[in-house]
Design an enzyme around this catalytic site. Structure first.
Site, PDB file in Angstrom:
ATOM      1  N   ASP A 153       1.254  64.833   0.199  1.00  0.00           N
ATOM      2  CA  ASP A 153       2.390  65.396   0.578  1.00  0.00           C
ATOM      3  C   ASP A 153       3.171  65.074  -0.495  1.00  0.00           C
ATOM      4  OD1 ASP A 153       1.010  67.460   2.109  1.00  0.00           O
ATOM      5  OD2 ASP A 153       0.956  65.858   3.764  1.00  0.00           O
ATOM      6  N   LYS A 200      -3.763  62.880  10.509  1.00  0.00           N
ATOM      7  CA  LYS A 200      -3.486  62.464   9.429  1.00  0.00           C
ATOM      8  C   LYS A 200      -3.631  60.806   9.463  1.00  0.00           C
ATOM      9  CE  LYS A 200      -1.031  66.293   7.298  1.00  0.00           C
ATOM     10  NZ  LYS A 200      -0.216  66.579   7.086  1.00  0.00           N
TER      11      LYS A 200
HETATM   12  P1  NDP Z   1       4.750  66.167  13.597  1.00  0.00           P
HETATM   13  O1  NDP Z   1       3.610  66.789  14.625  1.00  0.00           O
HETATM   14  O2  NDP Z   1       3.560  65.191  12.707  1.00  0.00           O
HETATM   15  O3  NDP Z   1       5.698  66.224  13.967  1.00  0.00           O
HETATM   16  C1  NDP Z   1       6.503  67.372  14.235  1.00  0.00           C
HETATM   17  C2  NDP Z   1       7.596  67.431  14.207  1.00  0.00           C
HETATM   18  O4  NDP Z   1       8.920  68.428  14.414  1.00  0.00           O
HETATM   19  C3  NDP Z   1       8.613  66.194  14.946  1.00  0.00           C
HETATM   20  O5  NDP Z   1       9.649  66.161  13.879  1.00  0.00           O
HETATM   21  C4  NDP Z   1       8.939  66.833  16.292  1.00  0.00           C
HETATM   22  O6  NDP Z   1      10.067  66.894  17.373  1.00  0.00           O
HETATM   23  C5  NDP Z   1       9.565  67.838  15.687  1.00  0.00           C
HETATM   24  N1  NDP Z   1       9.219  69.097  16.584  1.00  0.00           N
HETATM   25  C6  NDP Z   1       7.832  69.389  17.534  1.00  0.00           C
HETATM   26  N2  NDP Z   1       7.882  71.259  18.293  1.00  0.00           N
HETATM   27  C7  NDP Z   1       9.744  71.065  17.664  1.00  0.00           C
HETATM   28  C8  NDP Z   1      10.924  71.804  18.276  1.00  0.00           C
HETATM   29  N3  NDP Z   1      10.302  73.182  19.160  1.00  0.00           N
HETATM   30  N4  NDP Z   1      11.912  72.264  18.367  1.00  0.00           N
HETATM   31  C9  NDP Z   1      12.723  70.884  17.160  1.00  0.00           C
HETATM   32  N5  NDP Z   1      11.999  70.427  16.542  1.00  0.00           N
HETATM   33  C10 NDP Z   1       9.952  69.950  17.018  1.00  0.00           C
HETATM   34  O7  NDP Z   1       4.206  67.282  12.125  1.00  0.00           O
HETATM   35  P2  NDP Z   1       4.050  67.370  10.946  1.00  0.00           P
HETATM   36  O8  NDP Z   1       5.293  66.681  10.253  1.00  0.00           O
HETATM   37  O9  NDP Z   1       2.320  66.896  10.289  1.00  0.00           O
HETATM   38  O10 NDP Z   1       4.374  68.660  10.749  1.00  0.00           O
HETATM   39  C11 NDP Z   1       5.522  69.906  10.605  1.00  0.00           C
HETATM   40  C12 NDP Z   1       5.719  71.330   9.928  1.00  0.00           C
HETATM   41  O11 NDP Z   1       5.272  70.890   8.883  1.00  0.00           O
HETATM   42  C13 NDP Z   1       4.080  71.829  10.527  1.00  0.00           C
HETATM   43  O12 NDP Z   1       4.813  73.581  10.757  1.00  0.00           O
HETATM   44  C14 NDP Z   1       3.108  71.426   9.141  1.00  0.00           C
HETATM   45  O13 NDP Z   1       2.254  73.105   9.324  1.00  0.00           O
HETATM   46  C15 NDP Z   1       3.960  71.364   8.550  1.00  0.00           C
HETATM   47  N6  NDP Z   1       3.702  71.008   7.000  1.00  0.00           N
HETATM   48  C16 NDP Z   1       3.342  71.843   6.399  1.00  0.00           C
HETATM   49  C17 NDP Z   1       3.379  71.750   4.517  1.00  0.00           C
HETATM   50  C18 NDP Z   1       2.372  71.770   4.002  1.00  0.00           C
HETATM   51  O14 NDP Z   1       1.706  71.943   2.970  1.00  0.00           O
HETATM   52  N7  NDP Z   1       3.057  73.479   3.414  1.00  0.00           N
HETATM   53  C19 NDP Z   1       2.493  69.981   4.280  1.00  0.00           C
HETATM   54  C20 NDP Z   1       2.717  69.332   5.821  1.00  0.00           C
HETATM   55  C21 NDP Z   1       2.888  69.794   6.854  1.00  0.00           C
HETATM   56  P3  NDP Z   1       9.402  65.662  17.909  1.00  0.00           P
HETATM   57  O15 NDP Z   1       9.331  64.342  17.677  1.00  0.00           O
HETATM   58  O16 NDP Z   1      11.352  65.534  18.994  1.00  0.00           O
HETATM   59  O17 NDP Z   1       8.492  66.271  18.879  1.00  0.00           O
END
Ligand code: NDP
Length: 265
Positions: free
Chosen positions: A104, A67
Protein backbone atom coordinates in the site's frame (compact mmCIF):
# COMPACT_ATOMS: atom_id res chain seq x y z
CA UNK A 1 -3.51 -28.02 -10.26
CA UNK A 2 -1.31 -24.98 -10.74
CA UNK A 3 -0.06 -22.55 -8.07
CA UNK A 4 -2.70 -20.60 -6.15
CA UNK A 5 -2.93 -17.02 -4.92
CA UNK A 6 -5.77 -15.21 -3.19
CA UNK A 7 -7.07 -12.33 -1.12
CA UNK A 8 -7.79 -12.90 2.56
CA UNK A 9 -10.56 -10.75 4.02
CA UNK A 10 -13.82 -10.79 6.00
CA UNK A 11 -15.96 -9.85 4.17
CA UNK A 12 -14.12 -10.02 0.85
CA UNK A 13 -16.70 -10.76 -1.83
CA UNK A 14 -16.62 -7.12 -3.03
CA UNK A 15 -12.89 -7.36 -3.86
CA UNK A 16 -11.79 -6.62 -7.43
CA UNK A 17 -8.38 -8.22 -6.83
CA UNK A 18 -9.25 -11.59 -8.45
CA UNK A 19 -10.28 -9.83 -11.68
CA UNK A 20 -7.07 -7.84 -11.98
CA UNK A 21 -4.70 -10.55 -10.75
CA UNK A 22 -6.16 -13.32 -12.96
CA UNK A 23 -6.00 -11.00 -15.99
CA UNK A 24 -2.35 -10.29 -15.18
CA UNK A 25 -1.49 -13.99 -14.66
CA UNK A 26 -2.97 -14.89 -18.06
CA UNK A 27 -1.18 -11.98 -19.74
CA UNK A 28 2.31 -13.04 -18.57
CA UNK A 29 1.72 -16.68 -19.57
CA UNK A 30 1.07 -18.10 -16.08
CA UNK A 31 -2.11 -19.70 -17.38
CA UNK A 32 -2.17 -22.50 -14.79
CA UNK A 33 -2.03 -20.06 -11.83
CA UNK A 34 -5.30 -18.99 -10.14
CA UNK A 35 -6.09 -16.09 -7.81
CA UNK A 36 -9.24 -16.52 -5.69
CA UNK A 37 -11.26 -14.97 -2.90
CA UNK A 38 -10.32 -16.31 0.54
CA UNK A 39 -13.14 -15.32 2.92
CA UNK A 40 -11.70 -16.12 6.36
CA UNK A 41 -13.13 -14.90 9.70
CA UNK A 42 -10.63 -13.46 12.21
CA UNK A 43 -10.87 -16.44 14.53
CA UNK A 44 -9.67 -18.79 11.76
CA UNK A 45 -7.11 -16.44 10.21
CA UNK A 46 -3.89 -17.76 11.68
CA UNK A 47 -4.52 -21.48 11.22
CA UNK A 48 -5.94 -20.97 7.71
CA UNK A 49 -2.98 -18.91 6.53
CA UNK A 50 -0.52 -21.45 7.95
CA UNK A 51 -2.29 -24.17 5.93
CA UNK A 52 -2.14 -22.26 2.62
CA UNK A 53 1.47 -23.10 1.59
CA UNK A 54 0.75 -26.84 1.95
CA UNK A 55 -2.39 -26.42 -0.18
CA UNK A 56 -0.37 -25.05 -3.10
CA UNK A 57 -0.62 -21.31 -2.39
CA UNK A 58 2.39 -19.12 -3.25
CA UNK A 59 1.04 -15.95 -1.66
CA UNK A 60 -1.95 -13.86 -0.68
CA UNK A 61 -3.11 -10.31 -0.44
CA UNK A 62 -4.61 -9.28 2.88
CA UNK A 63 -7.43 -6.84 3.41
CA UNK A 64 -9.78 -5.69 6.16
CA UNK A 65 -9.66 -6.76 9.00
CA UNK A 66 -6.54 -8.95 8.83
CA UNK A 67 -3.59 -6.68 7.96
CA UNK A 68 -2.22 -6.47 11.50
CA UNK A 69 -2.76 -10.18 12.15
CA UNK A 70 -0.93 -10.95 8.89
CA UNK A 71 2.14 -9.08 10.08
CA UNK A 72 1.96 -10.76 13.49
CA UNK A 73 1.94 -14.31 12.15
CA UNK A 74 4.66 -13.87 9.49
CA UNK A 75 8.05 -15.47 10.03
CA UNK A 76 9.70 -12.32 8.75
CA UNK A 77 8.64 -8.93 7.42
CA UNK A 78 10.06 -6.01 5.48
CA UNK A 79 11.16 -2.95 7.45
CA UNK A 80 8.27 -0.96 5.93
CA UNK A 81 5.60 -3.49 7.00
CA UNK A 82 7.07 -3.52 10.51
CA UNK A 83 7.15 0.28 10.74
CA UNK A 84 3.58 0.59 9.41
CA UNK A 85 2.40 -2.24 11.67
CA UNK A 86 0.40 -3.94 8.92
CA UNK A 87 0.95 -6.26 5.94
CA UNK A 88 -1.15 -6.49 2.79
CA UNK A 89 1.03 -9.02 0.96
CA UNK A 90 2.15 -12.45 2.16
CA UNK A 91 4.46 -14.74 0.19
CA UNK A 92 5.06 -18.37 1.05
CA UNK A 93 8.25 -20.43 0.67
CA UNK A 94 8.03 -24.07 -0.35
CA UNK A 95 8.99 -25.02 3.23
CA UNK A 96 5.96 -23.04 4.52
CA UNK A 97 7.80 -19.94 5.78
CA UNK A 98 5.63 -16.80 5.56
CA UNK A 99 7.04 -13.41 4.51
CA UNK A 100 5.11 -10.16 5.03
CA UNK A 101 5.28 -6.94 3.04
CA UNK A 102 3.21 -3.78 2.62
CA UNK A 103 2.63 -2.63 -0.96
CA UNK A 104 0.00 0.00 0.00
CA UNK A 105 2.85 2.37 0.90
CA UNK A 106 4.88 2.26 -2.36
CA UNK A 107 1.59 1.87 -4.28
CA UNK A 108 0.38 5.23 -3.01
CA UNK A 109 3.62 6.98 -3.97
CA UNK A 110 3.48 5.37 -7.45
CA UNK A 111 0.03 6.83 -8.13
CA UNK A 112 0.90 10.46 -7.36
CA UNK A 113 1.02 12.85 -10.31
CA UNK A 114 3.99 14.72 -8.77
CA UNK A 115 7.00 14.02 -6.57
CA UNK A 116 5.91 14.10 -2.93
CA UNK A 117 9.33 15.39 -1.77
CA UNK A 118 9.11 18.87 -0.29
CA UNK A 119 5.30 18.97 -0.57
CA UNK A 120 2.68 19.21 2.14
CA UNK A 121 -0.05 16.64 2.72
CA UNK A 122 -3.23 16.16 4.73
CA UNK A 123 -4.10 12.53 5.51
CA UNK A 124 -7.67 11.81 6.65
CA UNK A 125 -7.87 8.72 8.87
CA UNK A 126 -5.71 6.90 11.38
CA UNK A 127 -6.37 3.24 10.55
CA UNK A 128 -4.14 0.78 8.71
CA UNK A 129 -4.15 2.51 5.32
CA UNK A 130 -3.57 5.93 6.91
CA UNK A 131 -0.54 4.50 8.71
CA UNK A 132 0.81 3.25 5.36
CA UNK A 133 0.13 6.64 3.74
CA UNK A 134 1.80 8.68 6.49
CA UNK A 135 4.83 6.38 6.56
CA UNK A 136 5.13 6.42 2.75
CA UNK A 137 4.82 10.20 2.47
CA UNK A 138 7.40 10.84 5.18
CA UNK A 139 9.77 8.32 3.57
CA UNK A 140 9.26 10.09 0.23
CA UNK A 141 10.39 13.38 1.78
CA UNK A 142 7.03 15.11 2.19
CA UNK A 143 7.79 18.26 4.14
CA UNK A 144 4.67 18.32 6.31
CA UNK A 145 2.21 15.48 6.84
CA UNK A 146 -0.88 16.54 8.80
CA UNK A 147 -3.26 13.89 10.08
CA UNK A 148 -6.96 14.31 10.88
CA UNK A 149 -9.10 11.51 12.31
CA UNK A 150 -12.69 11.21 13.58
CA UNK A 151 -11.23 10.03 16.90
CA UNK A 152 -8.48 12.63 17.43
CA UNK A 153 -6.59 10.58 20.01
CA UNK A 154 -5.87 7.98 17.33
CA UNK A 155 -4.37 10.65 15.06
CA UNK A 156 -2.22 11.86 17.96
CA UNK A 157 -1.02 8.31 18.69
CA UNK A 158 -0.23 7.68 15.00
CA UNK A 159 1.81 10.89 14.75
CA UNK A 160 3.65 10.18 18.00
CA UNK A 161 4.71 6.85 16.56
CA UNK A 162 5.35 7.55 12.87
CA UNK A 163 5.79 11.33 12.66
CA UNK A 164 3.31 13.80 11.24
CA UNK A 165 1.26 16.53 12.88
CA UNK A 166 -2.20 15.79 14.32
CA UNK A 167 -4.81 18.39 13.32
CA UNK A 168 -8.46 19.06 14.19
CA UNK A 169 -9.42 20.80 10.90
CA UNK A 170 -8.84 20.19 7.21
CA UNK A 171 -6.03 22.60 6.47
CA UNK A 172 -4.98 23.37 2.88
CA UNK A 173 -2.08 21.28 1.48
CA UNK A 174 -0.58 20.14 -1.81
CA UNK A 175 -1.99 16.67 -1.37
CA UNK A 176 -5.20 15.36 0.22
CA UNK A 177 -5.17 11.61 0.94
CA UNK A 178 -8.48 10.16 2.12
CA UNK A 179 -7.97 6.97 4.16
CA UNK A 180 -11.17 6.63 6.20
CA UNK A 181 -13.98 4.17 5.41
CA UNK A 182 -16.36 7.06 4.84
CA UNK A 183 -17.88 6.78 1.36
CA UNK A 184 -17.84 2.97 1.36
CA UNK A 185 -21.49 2.94 2.41
CA UNK A 186 -22.98 4.79 -0.56
CA UNK A 187 -26.32 5.27 1.24
CA UNK A 188 -24.68 7.74 3.69
CA UNK A 189 -23.54 11.25 2.71
CA UNK A 190 -19.73 11.07 2.62
CA UNK A 191 -18.89 14.67 3.46
CA UNK A 192 -20.99 14.63 6.68
CA UNK A 193 -18.33 12.52 8.36
CA UNK A 194 -15.29 14.38 6.98
CA UNK A 195 -13.85 17.75 8.09
CA UNK A 196 -14.37 19.30 4.66
CA UNK A 197 -17.09 19.94 2.10
CA UNK A 198 -17.19 19.41 -1.66
CA UNK A 199 -16.12 23.03 -2.30
CA UNK A 200 -13.00 22.64 -0.14
CA UNK A 201 -11.29 20.31 -2.65
CA UNK A 202 -9.92 23.42 -4.36
CA UNK A 203 -7.54 23.84 -1.39
CA UNK A 204 -5.53 20.86 -2.68
CA UNK A 205 -3.39 20.33 -5.81
CA UNK A 206 -4.12 16.61 -5.89
CA UNK A 207 -6.85 14.51 -4.26
CA UNK A 208 -6.30 10.81 -3.53
CA UNK A 209 -9.26 8.72 -2.35
CA UNK A 210 -8.46 5.18 -1.28
CA UNK A 211 -12.14 4.22 -1.10
CA UNK A 212 -13.54 2.54 -4.16
CA UNK A 213 -17.18 1.81 -4.91
CA UNK A 214 -19.14 1.06 -8.07
CA UNK A 215 -19.23 4.76 -8.96
CA UNK A 216 -16.96 7.73 -8.23
CA UNK A 217 -17.11 8.67 -4.54
CA UNK A 218 -18.48 12.17 -3.77
CA UNK A 219 -14.90 13.25 -2.96
CA UNK A 220 -13.59 12.04 -6.32
CA UNK A 221 -16.55 13.60 -8.14
CA UNK A 222 -15.96 16.96 -6.43
CA UNK A 223 -12.24 16.92 -7.26
CA UNK A 224 -12.89 15.98 -10.92
CA UNK A 225 -15.60 18.63 -11.23
CA UNK A 226 -13.00 21.20 -10.14
CA UNK A 227 -10.35 19.81 -12.53
CA UNK A 228 -8.09 18.83 -9.62
CA UNK A 229 -5.72 15.95 -10.47
CA UNK A 230 -7.38 12.94 -8.83
CA UNK A 231 -6.32 9.42 -7.92
CA UNK A 232 -9.29 7.18 -7.18
CA UNK A 233 -9.39 3.97 -5.13
CA UNK A 234 -9.18 1.77 -8.23
CA UNK A 235 -5.88 3.40 -9.29
CA UNK A 236 -4.55 2.68 -5.81
CA UNK A 237 -5.84 -0.89 -6.03
CA UNK A 238 -3.99 -1.37 -9.31
CA UNK A 239 -0.76 0.18 -7.98
CA UNK A 240 -0.58 -1.93 -4.83
CA UNK A 241 -1.83 -4.99 -6.73
CA UNK A 242 0.86 -4.62 -9.40
CA UNK A 243 3.58 -4.58 -6.73
CA UNK A 244 2.05 -7.60 -4.99
CA UNK A 245 1.87 -9.45 -8.34
CA UNK A 246 5.61 -8.90 -8.84
CA UNK A 247 6.34 -10.25 -5.37
CA UNK A 248 4.14 -13.33 -5.97
CA UNK A 249 5.41 -14.25 -9.43
CA UNK A 250 8.75 -12.50 -10.01
CA UNK A 251 7.29 -11.19 -13.29
CA UNK A 252 6.85 -7.50 -14.20
CA UNK A 253 3.17 -6.59 -13.76
CA UNK A 254 1.18 -5.78 -16.95
CA UNK A 255 -0.23 -2.63 -15.36
CA UNK A 256 -2.23 -1.35 -18.37
CA UNK A 257 -3.97 -4.67 -18.72
CA UNK A 258 -4.74 -4.75 -14.98
CA UNK A 259 -6.23 -1.25 -15.30
CA UNK A 260 -8.40 -2.34 -18.23
CA UNK A 261 -9.58 -5.41 -16.27
CA UNK A 262 -10.58 -3.43 -13.19
CA UNK A 263 -12.23 -0.59 -15.13
CA UNK A 264 -14.31 -3.14 -17.07
CA UNK A 265 -15.80 -3.95 -13.65
P1 NDP B 1 -9.30 0.81 9.17
O1 NDP B 1 -10.49 0.05 9.68
O2 NDP B 1 -7.95 0.43 9.65
O3 NDP B 1 -9.51 2.39 9.53
C1 NDP B 1 -10.75 3.00 9.33
C2 NDP B 1 -10.59 4.51 9.40
O4 NDP B 1 -11.82 5.09 8.97
C3 NDP B 1 -10.33 5.06 10.81
O5 NDP B 1 -9.56 6.23 10.70
C4 NDP B 1 -11.75 5.38 11.30
O6 NDP B 1 -11.80 6.42 12.27
C5 NDP B 1 -12.34 5.93 10.01
N1 NDP B 1 -13.79 5.85 9.94
C6 NDP B 1 -14.57 4.74 9.94
N2 NDP B 1 -15.86 5.08 9.78
C7 NDP B 1 -15.90 6.44 9.68
C8 NDP B 1 -16.93 7.38 9.53
N3 NDP B 1 -18.20 7.01 9.43
N4 NDP B 1 -16.59 8.67 9.46
C9 NDP B 1 -15.31 9.10 9.55
N5 NDP B 1 -14.29 8.24 9.72
C10 NDP B 1 -14.58 6.92 9.78
O7 NDP B 1 -9.41 0.75 7.59
P2 NDP B 1 -8.24 0.91 6.50
O8 NDP B 1 -7.38 2.06 6.88
O9 NDP B 1 -7.59 -0.40 6.24
O10 NDP B 1 -9.10 1.27 5.19
C11 NDP B 1 -9.77 2.51 5.06
C12 NDP B 1 -10.41 2.58 3.67
O11 NDP B 1 -9.41 2.56 2.67
C13 NDP B 1 -11.35 1.41 3.38
O12 NDP B 1 -12.46 1.91 2.68
C14 NDP B 1 -10.53 0.51 2.48
O13 NDP B 1 -11.32 -0.26 1.61
C15 NDP B 1 -9.71 1.55 1.72
N6 NDP B 1 -8.46 1.01 1.17
C16 NDP B 1 -8.33 0.97 -0.18
C17 NDP B 1 -7.17 0.49 -0.75
C18 NDP B 1 -7.06 0.46 -2.24
O14 NDP B 1 -6.20 -0.26 -2.76
N7 NDP B 1 -7.86 1.24 -2.95
C19 NDP B 1 -6.04 -0.01 0.06
C20 NDP B 1 -6.28 0.09 1.49
C21 NDP B 1 -7.47 0.58 2.01
P3 NDP B 1 -11.84 6.09 13.85
O15 NDP B 1 -10.40 5.88 14.26
O16 NDP B 1 -12.45 7.31 14.45
O17 NDP B 1 -12.68 4.86 14.02
Amino acid sequence: MGPRLGVLGWPVRHSRSPAIQNAALAAVGLAEWRYQLLPVPPILFSETVRALPGAGFRGANVTIPHKEAALALADDATASARAIGAANTLTFDRDGAIHADNTDAPGLIATLPFDAAGRSALVLGAGGSARAAVWALLEAGTREVRVWNRSPERARALCAELGGIPVLDAEPADLLVHCTSSGLDTSRPMFNSLPLGADDVTKYKCVVDLVYTKWDTPLVSAARANAIPTVDGLEMLIAQGALSFERFTGEPAPTELMRAAVRRG
